[in-house]
Design an enzyme around this catalytic site. Sequence first.
Site, PDB file in Angstrom:
ATOM      1  N   TYR A 267      -0.777 -11.762  -3.471  1.00  0.00           N
ATOM      2  CA  TYR A 267       0.731 -11.489  -2.954  1.00  0.00           C
ATOM      3  C   TYR A 267       1.807 -12.446  -2.477  1.00  0.00           C
ATOM      4  O   TYR A 267       2.355 -12.639  -1.747  1.00  0.00           O
ATOM      5  CB  TYR A 267       0.471 -10.398  -1.629  1.00  0.00           C
ATOM      6  CG  TYR A 267      -0.538  -9.408  -1.681  1.00  0.00           C
ATOM      7  CD1 TYR A 267      -0.796  -8.516  -2.708  1.00  0.00           C
ATOM      8  CD2 TYR A 267      -1.634  -9.309  -0.787  1.00  0.00           C
ATOM      9  CE1 TYR A 267      -1.772  -7.829  -3.094  1.00  0.00           C
ATOM     10  CE2 TYR A 267      -2.779  -8.729  -0.944  1.00  0.00           C
ATOM     11  CZ  TYR A 267      -2.860  -7.710  -1.990  1.00  0.00           C
ATOM     12  OH  TYR A 267      -3.797  -6.805  -2.096  1.00  0.00           O
ATOM     13  N   HIS A 268       1.607 -13.529  -3.280  1.00  0.00           N
ATOM     14  CA  HIS A 268       2.475 -14.981  -3.144  1.00  0.00           C
ATOM     15  C   HIS A 268       3.153 -15.227  -4.311  1.00  0.00           C
ATOM     16  O   HIS A 268       3.289 -16.574  -4.624  1.00  0.00           O
ATOM     17  CB  HIS A 268       1.553 -16.082  -2.498  1.00  0.00           C
ATOM     18  CG  HIS A 268       0.844 -15.683  -1.251  1.00  0.00           C
ATOM     19  ND1 HIS A 268      -0.589 -16.230  -1.171  1.00  0.00           N
ATOM     20  CD2 HIS A 268       0.871 -14.891  -0.543  1.00  0.00           C
ATOM     21  CE1 HIS A 268      -0.983 -15.737   0.059  1.00  0.00           C
ATOM     22  NE2 HIS A 268      -0.148 -14.853   0.536  1.00  0.00           N
TER      23      HIS A 268
END
Length: 532
Positions: A466-467
């Site tokens: 999730y980056h």
Amino acid sequence: MWDYIIIGGGSAGCVLAARLSENPAIQVALLEAGPVDKSVLIHCPAGIAALARNGQANWAFNTTVQPGLNGRRGYQPRGKVLGGSSSVNAMIYVRGQREDYDHWAAEGNPGWSYDEVLPYFKKAEDNARGADAFHGTGGPLHVQDLTSPTDLGPAFIQAGVQAGYPQNMDFNGAVQEGVGMYQVTHKHGERFSAAKAYLTPNLHRPNLHVFTGAHTTRILTERKRAVGVEFVHQGHTKQLRASREVLLCAGALQSPQILMLSGIGPHQHLLEHRIPTVHDLPGVGQQLHDHIDVVQMVHAPKLTQSVGVTPGGIARLIGATLEWRKQRTGLLTTNFAEAGGFVKSQSEEKTPDLQFHFVIAKLVDHGRGTVFGHGYSCHVCLLRPMSRGSVTLESKDPFAAPLIDPNFLGVRDDVERLMRGFRIMRHVLQQPAMQALGGREVAASAQATSDLAIEQFIRDYADTVYHPVGSCRMGPGELDVVDHELRVHGMEGLRVVDASIMPRIVSGNTNAPTIMIAEKAADLIKGAWGTA
């Protein structure tokens, strides 16, 4: 007429709204496509588990087919609510390494070295441990240790030490390497998102207006100057005009999408979608990259202190719910990823290139699937992937999702490093401190012992942690989108302020760096206009 219009009420947008509206003479409008952050699942830290399952407050994007993941489509959750992803994430406060920011500066971005950005990290921070050379107090963002951690995190740390890694009490201090407990953005037993830190305390300001449920369709331009924003609100298309600047804070997946919908991007791609080119900027949407991550799961039937779907586990959660509602303490204050670490995939690495997230539950499919029984999970992610992908338009429809192609494992070096990380993670989990908890590695990963089998497991199961970053890259190059003051190249009155500007991903979780970027941007904007 507004002085500034901010597109996106996520972490960066909330910071800018608060900082720019400090001057009562400045009129600020904030547009957020999602709702107000009022759900109890947002404010209860453990609510992240339910948010993952119901898709609430989440754009819930998917990637294009990924050849590096054996033809699978990856999942790309992004916050669709005030606070953005800081309202739905695991609340881990990590900044990355000194070398990350020095690398940004060395690539032609003056003002972004570690020594120059550290004051902005400290300005944002209110650390419960107190102030020191690396940390601040009195800032809007409360950071603290978990108040009611389980005993599983300390067991993982002990195992890491047994495996030869140092214990690290502060991943954001002088040295990042080692294993330890994560600090989190909590306060009084609740999530402390960017919205709660920066926006909510300032909603009383008459010069700050927040539009929720406001889906931006394009940036309005005149002669290569941003002059306003068009958006759909309550079923009607509306426009706002900006006398100073439009500030795009929609994140690494949607900031490039909005630019392209506005005619700012690669000319040929815009032509394919019959969008008139306002400014041919070929780097928009390019250089997307992300932390690729793979997880090992351990089944431990007797490990009842873990979060598990069993009759006893459900009863425990019911009791914990009552405790949290009355006292804001107990199991529901967990962020699940309570402990972790930063290690080197091989001894010759100068700094850690792998990160662990140790989770006090069995986790599959980003928490969207139900796994019965007790146990735990451990993730390993590649901190500095070399693979680069893109964000492009599927259509000119502003309500269509963008085409997201991180090109996961597109470079062989990424595969090799993640394979080494997988073996290191297994080595840690096999140490006496973890073995004492009982349990066995589930079959899917346990069967992966040879190099070929490990690579196959990674390609079958790895995905984002999730980056996403880099799709509106900062720098002076031909494929860079913004300069070192985050101004869009070739445009006036337009900046991008979010994780999309990172020239290279930081070596850790990206929420704290995104808040830092916005704190620095607020000063840059004030300085450009001579306003305090």
